[in-house]
Design a protein around this motif. Structure first.
Motif, PDB file in Angstrom:
ATOM      1  N   HIS B 343       0.836  -1.202   0.000  1.00  8.72           N
ATOM      2  CA  HIS B 343       0.000   0.000   0.000  1.00  8.72           C
ATOM      3  C   HIS B 343       0.875   1.258   0.000  1.00  8.72           C
ATOM      4  O   HIS B 343       0.636   2.210  -0.741  1.00  8.72           O
ATOM      5  CB  HIS B 343      -0.891  -0.049   1.244  1.00  8.72           C
ATOM      6  CG  HIS B 343      -1.825   1.098   1.376  1.00  8.72           C
ATOM      7  ND1 HIS B 343      -2.900   1.281   0.528  1.00  8.72           N
ATOM      8  CD2 HIS B 343      -1.855   2.136   2.254  1.00  8.72           C
ATOM      9  CE1 HIS B 343      -3.548   2.377   0.880  1.00  8.72           C
ATOM     10  NE2 HIS B 343      -2.936   2.915   1.916  1.00  8.72           N
ATOM     11  N   GLY B 347       1.746   3.975  -3.169  1.00  8.97           N
ATOM     12  CA  GLY B 347       0.955   5.164  -2.851  1.00  8.97           C
ATOM     13  C   GLY B 347       1.313   6.426  -3.610  1.00  8.97           C
ATOM     14  O   GLY B 347       0.418   7.215  -3.943  1.00  8.97           O
ATOM     15  N   VAL B 350       0.817   7.123  -9.952  1.00  8.82           N
ATOM     16  CA  VAL B 350      -0.307   6.553 -10.699  1.00  8.82           C
ATOM     17  C   VAL B 350       0.208   5.337 -11.476  1.00  8.82           C
ATOM     18  O   VAL B 350       1.183   5.439 -12.221  1.00  8.82           O
ATOM     19  CB  VAL B 350      -0.880   7.601 -11.682  1.00  8.82           C
ATOM     20  CG1 VAL B 350      -1.963   6.956 -12.553  1.00  8.82           C
ATOM     21  CG2 VAL B 350      -1.447   8.789 -10.913  1.00  8.82           C
ATOM     22  N   VAL B 407       0.562  10.972  -7.901  1.00 11.29           N
ATOM     23  CA  VAL B 407      -0.886  11.013  -7.678  1.00 11.29           C
ATOM     24  C   VAL B 407      -1.297  12.441  -7.322  1.00 11.29           C
ATOM     25  O   VAL B 407      -0.525  13.209  -6.757  1.00 11.29           O
ATOM     26  CB  VAL B 407      -1.318  10.048  -6.553  1.00 11.29           C
ATOM     27  CG1 VAL B 407      -1.120   8.606  -6.986  1.00 11.29           C
ATOM     28  CG2 VAL B 407      -0.579  10.322  -5.256  1.00 11.29           C
ATOM     29  N   SER B 411      -6.853  11.130  -8.266  1.00 11.99           N
ATOM     30  CA  SER B 411      -6.187   9.926  -8.785  1.00 11.99           C
ATOM     31  C   SER B 411      -6.713   8.709  -8.031  1.00 11.99           C
ATOM     32  O   SER B 411      -7.114   8.801  -6.873  1.00 11.99           O
ATOM     33  CB  SER B 411      -4.672   9.988  -8.575  1.00 11.99           C
ATOM     34  OG  SER B 411      -4.112  11.099  -9.210  1.00 11.99           O
ATOM     35  N   GLU B 412      -6.614   7.556  -8.708  1.00 11.13           N
ATOM     36  CA  GLU B 412      -7.094   6.309  -8.126  1.00 11.13           C
ATOM     37  C   GLU B 412      -5.906   5.525  -7.563  1.00 11.13           C
ATOM     38  O   GLU B 412      -4.876   5.425  -8.223  1.00 11.13           O
ATOM     39  CB  GLU B 412      -7.737   5.486  -9.247  1.00 11.13           C
ATOM     40  CG  GLU B 412      -8.936   4.706  -8.837  1.00 11.13           C
ATOM     41  CD  GLU B 412      -9.540   3.954 -10.011  1.00 11.13           C
ATOM     42  OE1 GLU B 412      -8.796   3.196 -10.663  1.00 11.13           O
ATOM     43  OE2 GLU B 412     -10.746   4.145 -10.264  1.00 11.13           O
ATOM     44  N   ASP B 413      -6.072   4.970  -6.361  1.00 15.99           N
ATOM     45  CA  ASP B 413      -5.001   4.101  -5.858  1.00 15.99           C
ATOM     46  C   ASP B 413      -5.238   2.665  -6.324  1.00 15.99           C
ATOM     47  O   ASP B 413      -6.184   2.406  -7.072  1.00 15.99           O
ATOM     48  CB  ASP B 413      -4.854   4.221  -4.334  1.00 15.99           C
ATOM     49  CG  ASP B 413      -5.984   3.555  -3.560  1.00 15.99           C
ATOM     50  OD1 ASP B 413      -6.808   2.848  -4.186  1.00 15.99           O
ATOM     51  OD2 ASP B 413      -6.033   3.757  -2.336  1.00 15.99           O
ATOM     52  N   TYR B 419      -7.797   9.643  -4.240  1.00 15.65           N
ATOM     53  CA  TYR B 419      -7.055  10.545  -3.353  1.00 15.65           C
ATOM     54  C   TYR B 419      -7.803  11.871  -3.263  1.00 15.65           C
ATOM     55  O   TYR B 419      -8.360  12.351  -4.247  1.00 15.65           O
ATOM     56  CB  TYR B 419      -5.668  10.814  -3.917  1.00 15.65           C
ATOM     57  CG  TYR B 419      -4.710   9.654  -3.811  1.00 15.65           C
ATOM     58  CD1 TYR B 419      -3.845   9.550  -2.723  1.00 15.65           C
ATOM     59  CD2 TYR B 419      -4.639   8.673  -4.792  1.00 15.65           C
ATOM     60  CE1 TYR B 419      -2.947   8.500  -2.622  1.00 15.65           C
ATOM     61  CE2 TYR B 419      -3.753   7.620  -4.690  1.00 15.65           C
ATOM     62  CZ  TYR B 419      -2.903   7.537  -3.596  1.00 15.65           C
ATOM     63  OH  TYR B 419      -2.019   6.499  -3.498  1.00 15.65           O
ATOM     64  N   TYR B 454       4.803   7.863   0.437  1.00 16.20           N
ATOM     65  CA  TYR B 454       3.407   8.032   0.840  1.00 16.20           C
ATOM     66  C   TYR B 454       3.173   7.256   2.112  1.00 16.20           C
ATOM     67  O   TYR B 454       3.679   6.143   2.281  1.00 16.20           O
ATOM     68  CB  TYR B 454       2.498   7.472  -0.261  1.00 16.20           C
ATOM     69  CG  TYR B 454       1.096   7.098   0.188  1.00 16.20           C
ATOM     70  CD1 TYR B 454       0.064   8.031   0.136  1.00 16.20           C
ATOM     71  CD2 TYR B 454       0.820   5.819   0.671  1.00 16.20           C
ATOM     72  CE1 TYR B 454      -1.221   7.689   0.558  1.00 16.20           C
ATOM     73  CE2 TYR B 454      -0.458   5.481   1.089  1.00 16.20           C
ATOM     74  CZ  TYR B 454      -1.469   6.410   1.040  1.00 16.20           C
ATOM     75  OH  TYR B 454      -2.728   6.075   1.458  1.00 16.20           O
ATOM     76  N   GLY B 456      -0.277   6.491   4.829  1.00  9.93           N
ATOM     77  CA  GLY B 456      -1.720   6.711   4.938  1.00  9.93           C
ATOM     78  C   GLY B 456      -2.206   7.359   6.210  1.00  9.93           C
ATOM     79  O   GLY B 456      -3.253   7.985   6.218  1.00  9.93           O
TER      80      GLY B 456
END
Lengths: 289, 751, 87, 155
Positions: B343, B347, B350, B407, B411-413, B419, B454, B456
């Protein structure tokens, strides 16, 4: 730590008597920076610790240009490196002694202890070897002097007999046109044990060629290693990079490194080559200055 | 509460509220607990990585004068209870018991076998030496890839891989297998012009807190237990103790003392249950202190890893596809860190197409635990090293390449989540604009590296009460252990809302009897979530005091306002109380005002960090020296900027340690060879330059002041940044942590 | 109907579909409905009345502590994720 | 049972007598015997510096000193730094510069820093870093500690 008895005699005679009485179960205590750790880990055993720091002769430093330097076995690394004569005349020794541990360790650890502990990586030992130092051992009936190069016999083992005590180290007076240096390699900037180390001593003749040279290594053999043939190869040569490289190659041949948690054998052999060259370079620069 | 408002407390740099106690040596840490009649506890640990326990004879230890108690697994769980738990297949409980005191088998060197309590620490050690344990040594699995082999010894013969895939009946050392799949990776690689691929390895590392774990337990005469704990979570300790000792929660009070560092390693409880067992048997308080070796061997380090990564990009610099396999050692008992690693690793950028396979693998080593950005550092190392190599192959500036693929909001993870309100681009742009990035690199053998990351962050549950004293001061209590300065950063948020100077807010941490449930101080959650609780509690105080003012003034409650430290009624200039004036009225006009809040923060802002480092590599010895270090990070709103800088500096240096010095070294039998601070090398002051922190404030709208977690991010970029700097200095790409001089020489072809 | 992202390792059950729709007022009801359409889904996701250990669920982009009990709207998006932890 | 020894020493300026067993370290006696828990144990083998004290004015690791060795000598611990209620300039500088987080290494750092400033009142950054290399801090990255020592030295 397992219980033991403690005595702090104030004379060599009293200390030696205690060592004789207890035999191998008595351990002289100088700085204790290695001994206490060994005892705590259970790697070493003692019925009696004989604290030698209250014996005046063991904490004394004397120097004169004729007889050279004598310092007691319980002189701390810091005291030795702070001594003006030591700083002025033995920079190659200071190189090695000032890097034993950090500031707090320096105030306790001793060169005598470093020698008696006899680890292959003891930094001060190659420096003492190349300077031609001798160790004075005193027992109940006699005193003898042993060249430091012959002092360590195996990891943790020395020529010291039960009942004998290391009293002092004697370093010859600095010879004219000589210089010495010690270097080691460690992963961090300080607080580490040598992965490999090299001490070098050089004396130049009036014509600028090398009249005499000695090289000794740490952490690349079961004991600190005096490599006579590396020094001999330099005699008669000019102090050039090529000559140093040739001596370094001989030292690399002579060393017997192992792989352990601190480094690999191939890394150590490689470092011997690097460190011997660098130590010779530093030593020869010191001759010039 | 808009972020652009002028704050009076937020954003200032007062001395932390615990500073005076700590600089005078008066602060009481877990290891400082002293109770009348207290005995000293020590734990006997297995010397073997994998062995059957044939017998344990404690008789000689028990007979030693001055020994008060000896406990083994039999004291934790009777034979009948164990049989019942086995019948009920309560494997989680049994594993927790075995990790506290091993029953019939040991699965790592350092696993607790027995413990003693004695009058002095020396006696306790002597008693340990008298305990005779007979082992039948079994083959150990030490390396993560070895554990995957078909012929590998199984650590847990009943272990089936936990996975969303079709279940297998085959027992395995793979505890968890997970996969993320996005788009069509094969197609993505087909569209890529440049593909890079490498395998990266890292060793287990330890959090390296300076205070080893300690716990002091006392059974009171009423049969209830008090634990003076050294922990990140008072409730976590309580929950562990009541679970394993099968006690009512109300019978166990956990009082947290000051904590000498934790970094995730004190989320777990290691000696609290042992201390409680010893204290019960000895009939007196017992303090169990781990030594440094115990701490390396018997607590939870972070995983050693093998990570295979492949990246493809177009000539223009667009990343088209990624493929990764992450193999994480979780230690001797099932756990999960590889998913977190994936993850974190994926992160920052893209990835239109990606496949990531994650394997958590059991090996005969200590069960792993959280360590600052758990699982993330080795994964970020792999990604950042390979991204850098890709940028180099494409001839692109490393920061430009990262910016191109960064990202952004929307943007899609990899999970398909979007995000929002992130500061990744801002961080990269700030790094690019920093003078460090363009400063000349004077001298040979030098290189500059960058890395991006990155993390979280986390929210979760926190409780707070604020009691108003009649003199206008307030007492603020939370259930969040303070290790990093959170008593201060939480109190500052309450002070801001209350309109009080910080000195008038007494901030403290309660015990499990006196404050509501709070999750562990971990995951960079405390300033965010406990801060939110403090804000809510302060708002509760203001509402209750406004109501009291309305009662005193006989006006409707809604007509009372509180601004700039003054309660007032707009229509009547006479009706005016400062906070202190109204506080003085409280005892005469009704009950004490207590503001209360508990929150479960379900949304939190991610944090990005970009680091720039200059190194010099000695080409003959392979030794790396750091010359200059800049750490740029998105911190949301910095409540206490100096403490935020401290988090960045400290986290960065842990990352530097991971990069260059640290790692568990094992022999083939599974014994750790460097369980001390001489050979497990933490960075010293002399190994480091100043760490220049750059705070980029992109506020997180989910917090009233815009706070983001800041603690974890900075550990992530250093290994990648340093590896990239070494590559530029030497031409050698590093793929192994730590990047030791020997490894560097090898990669340079010198040995 | 709620839209559910099917984890890649479970697509053997959905004939390769990455996203499917299912009715339900809670995550549990959606999972039950899925299990009818794609038998075996529930056994992979749930352990009795709980989500499988180590698994978390997000509804409309927010992680939920309620797990299977989390209410689901008619247009909700549901994802099953790895549960995370912090240091 | 080993016989206990009576030791007389000056601790933080006060004449102090205590009984100890020969194998007990100064650290153990300070903390468990004399209640001076400001001095911390981090490794018990001289590698972390948390137990730093001054022995006759010199910086030592109290875990590597036997308590019996301090007979007739003088020890200063973190508790002896402040002239209560006035903090020592180093204590003030550490507090004001956020030179601590968990604070566990702080007593040792303060003692080591005092030993440094006593012999070198205006050290350079490099000198501070070299001197403090024996004191590990895991929280701060050392940056703010170095700056606090600089601040206290009046640079």
């Amino acid at each position: 730590m397992k219980p033991f008895a403690y005595q702090a005699p104030v004379s060599i005679e009293a200390a030696v008597a205690l060592l004789a009485e207890y035999g191998p179960r008595a351990r002289p205590l100088a700085g204790g920076t290695d001994l206490l750790v060994q005892l705590r880990r259970g790697a070493s055993d003692a019925a009696l610790l004989v604290d030698v720091k209250r014996i005046p002769d063991l904490t004394r430093i004397t120097f004169d240009p004729v007889s050279g330097l004598t310092f007691g076995a319980a002189v701390s690394c810091a005291e030795l490196c702070e001594h003006p004569d030591v700083r002025a005349h033995y920079p190659g020794l200071v190189d090695a002694v000032r890097i034993i541990g950090g500031a707090a360790i320096q105030n306790r650890a001793t060169v005598g202890g470093n020698l008696c502990n006899a680890t292959p990586s003891g930094d001060s030992i190659p420096a003492l070897i190349v300077l031609g130092a001798e160790a004075q051992l005193t027992g109940a009936d006699s005193t003898r002097c042993v060249p430091v190069r012959d002092f360590c016999t195996a990891p943790g083992k020395t020529v010291r007999q039960p009942g004998e005590m290391l009293v002092a180290l004697r370093v010859p007076p600095p010879a004219a046109r000589s210089g010495a240096a010690y270097l080691r390699f460690i992963p961090r900037a300080e607080m580490d044990i040598a992965v490999a180390g090299a001490g070098a001593w050089l004396q130049l003749a009036a014509d600028g060629t090398i009249a005499d040279a000695r090289i000794a290594l740490s952490a690349v053999a079961p004991t600190p290693l005096f490599v006579a043939e590396a020094g001999a190869a330099l005699i008669g040569q000019r102090p050039t990079e090529d000559a140093f490289a040739a001596a370094a190659a001989i030292a690399q041949e002579a060393c017997r490194p192992i792989t352990d948690v601190r480094g690999t054998a191939e890394q150590r052999r490689h470092l011997v080559g690097v460190l011997v060259k660098r130590a010779l370079r530093m030593a020869s620069e010191r001759v010039a200055s | 509460m808009a972020n652009n408002k002028n704050f009076s407390v937020i954003g200032t740099r007062p001395p932390r509220v615990d500073a005076a106690e700590k600089v005078t040596g008066r602060a009481k840490y877990g290891s400082d607990a002293q109770l009348p009649g207290m005995a000293y506890g020590k734990v006997l640990r297995s010397p073997h990585a994998h062995a059957r326990i044939v017998s344990i004879d404690t008789h000689a230890a028990e007979s030693l004068p001055g020994v008060y108690a000896v406990v083994t697994s039999a004291d934790l769980l009777s034979a009948e209870e164990r049989a019942a738990r086995v019948a009920a297949e309560d494997w989680g409980f049994l594993a927790a018991c075995d990790q506290t005191l091993a029953h019939d088998k040991v699965l790592f060197a350092g696993q607790p076998i027995a413990a003693v309590a004695a009058r002095t620490p020396t006696l306790a050690e002597q008693a340990l030496a008298l305990i005779a344990v007979e082992y039948e040594v079994l083959p150990a699995v030490v390396d993560v890839l070895d554990a995957l082999r078909d012929d590998a010894p199984l650590l847990h013969p009943g272990l089936r891989t936990r996975s969303l895939a079709a279940p297998s009946e085959q027992p395995s050392n793979v505890a968890v297998y997970a996969q993320q799949l996005k788009g069509d990776p094969a197609q993505g690689f087909a569209e890529a012009d440049v593909i890079v691929e490498r395998e990266f390895r890292s060793l287990m590392v330890h959090q390296g807190y300076i205070e080893p774990h300690v716990s002091t337990a006392e059974w009171n005469a009423d049969g209830k237990l008090t634990i003076y704990a050294d922990t990140q979570g008072l409730f976590a300790v309580r929950d562990q103790v009541v679970w394993l000792l099968r006690l009512p929660m109300s019978d166990v009070r956990v009082t947290p003392l000051e904590v000498g560092g934790a970094f995730g390693g004190k989320n777990n409880s290691y000696v609290d249950v042992v201390a409680a067992l010893l204290a019960r048997k000895a009939g007196r308080p017992v303090k169990v202190t781990m030594g440094r070796a115990d701490t390396f061997l018997g607590t939870g380090p972070s995983s050693g890893t093998v990570i295979r990564l492949k990246l493809g990009a177009t000539r223009e610099g667009r990343i088209m596809a990624a493929q990764a396999a992450l193999y994480y050692e979780v230690g001797a008992y099932p756990g999960s860190l590889a998913g977190s690693g994936a993850h974190v690793m994926f992160g920052p950028y893209v990835f239109p197409n990606a496949q990531v396979d994650c394997y958590d693998v059991v090996v005969n080593k200590p069960p792993t635990a959280s360590y600052r950005a758990p699982g993330g550092t080795p994964a970020t190392f792999a990604m950042e090293a390979l991204v850098d190599e890709l940028a180099e192959k494409l001839g692109l500036d490393p920061l430009d390449f990262r910016l191109l693929n960064s990202v952004r909001n929307g943007s899609e993870d990899l999970d398909g989540d979007l995000y929002h309100h992130i500061g990744g681009v801002e961080v990269l742009e700030a790094a690019k604009a920093h003078p460090h990035y363009t400063a000349p690199l004077a001298g040979p053998n030098r290189g500059r590296g960058v890395a991006h990351s990155y993390w979280g962050n986390w929210g979760a549950r926190s409780s707070c009460t604020i009691t108003v004293n009649p003199d206008g001061t307030v007492g603020l209590v939370t259930g969040s252990v303070d290790i990093t300065g959170t008593r201060t950063s939480v109190a500052m948020q309450a002070a801001e809302v209350l309109g009080l100077p910080l000195e008038r807010v007494k901030s403290s941490v309660g015990d499990t009897d006196s404050i509501g449930y709070s999750d562990v101080s971990a995951g960079s959650r405390t300033t965010l979530a406990t801060g939110t609780a403090a804000i809510r509690a302060a708002q509760d105080v203001i509402a209750k005091m406004s109501a009291r003012a309305a009662t005193i003034w006989e006006v409707p409650a809604e007509s009372v306002t509180y601004q700039n430290g003054v309660f007032a009624v707009a229509a009547d200039a006479e009706k005016r109380f400062t906070f202190a004036e109204l506080a003085a009225q409280l005892p005469n006009t009704g009950n004490t005002v207590i503001g209360v809040a508990n929150v479960d923060v379900g949304e939190w802002g991610a944090s990005f960090a970009a680091h720039i480092v200059d190194v010099e590599v000695d080409p003959e010895t392979g030794k790396t020296t750091l010359l200059r270090y800049t750490a740029v990070q998105d911190v949301g709103k910095a409540i206490h900027p100096s403490q935020v800088e401290g988090q960045i500096q400290g986290g960065t240096v842990q990352g530097i340690g991971w990069a260059l010095y640290e790692g568990y070294v094992y022999n083939e039998a599974g014994q750790m060879l460097n369980a001390n601070l001489l050979d497990y090398k933490l960075p010293t002051a002399l190994d480091l330059p100043m760490i220049d922190p750059v705070l980029v404030e992109v506020p997180f709208p989910g917090h009233p002041f815009g706070v983001r977690g800041v603690g974890e991010s900075p550990i992530l970029p250093p290994p990648g940044a340093i590896a990239n700097a070494i590559a530029r200095a030497t031409g050698a790409r590093m793929t192994q942590l730590p990047m030791t001089p020997a490894h560097i020489l090898k990669q340079m072809g010198k040995i | 109907m709620a839209s559910v992202s099917i984890p890649s390792l479970m697509r053997d059950l959905t004939g390769g579909l990455a996203r499917v729709e299912a009715p339900g007022r809670t995550v549990a009801e959606v999972v039950d409905a899925l299990n009818v359409a794609y038998p075996g889904v529930k056994a992979r996701l749930c352990e009795g009345v709980r989500l499988m250990a180590g698994l978390a669920v997000s509804v409309d982009g927010r992680l939920t502590r309620l797990g299977l009990q989390q209410p689901v709207g008619p247009q909700s998006e549901i994802r099953f994720l790895r549960a995370s932890e912090g240091g | 049972m080993t016989k206990k020894t009576l030791v007389s020493a000056t601790i933080n300026g006060e004449e102090t007598e205590f009984l100890c067993e020969p194998q007990q370290s100064l650290l153990e006696v300070l903390r468990d015997g004399l209640g001076l828990t400001g001095t911390k144990e981090g490794c018990n083998d001289g590698n972390c510096g948390a137990c730093s004290v001054l022995l006759d004015g010199r910086l030592v690791n109290s875990c590597l000193v036997l308590a019996v060795e301090i007979e007739g000598r003088s020890v200063v611990t973190v508790e002896g730094l402040a002239e209560w209620p006035r903090l020592h300039p180093l204590q003030k500088a550490f507090a004001e510069n956020d030179a601590l987080q968990c604070g566990f290494c702080t007593p040792g750092m303060l003692i080591a820093s005092k030993a440094l400033l006593d012999r070198n009142p205006h050290p350079t950054e490099a000198e501070i870093r070299a001197w403090l290399a024996g004191n590990l801090c895991r929280c701060t990255g050392y940056d703010k500690i170095v700056r606090a020592v600089q601040a206290a030295s009046g640079e």
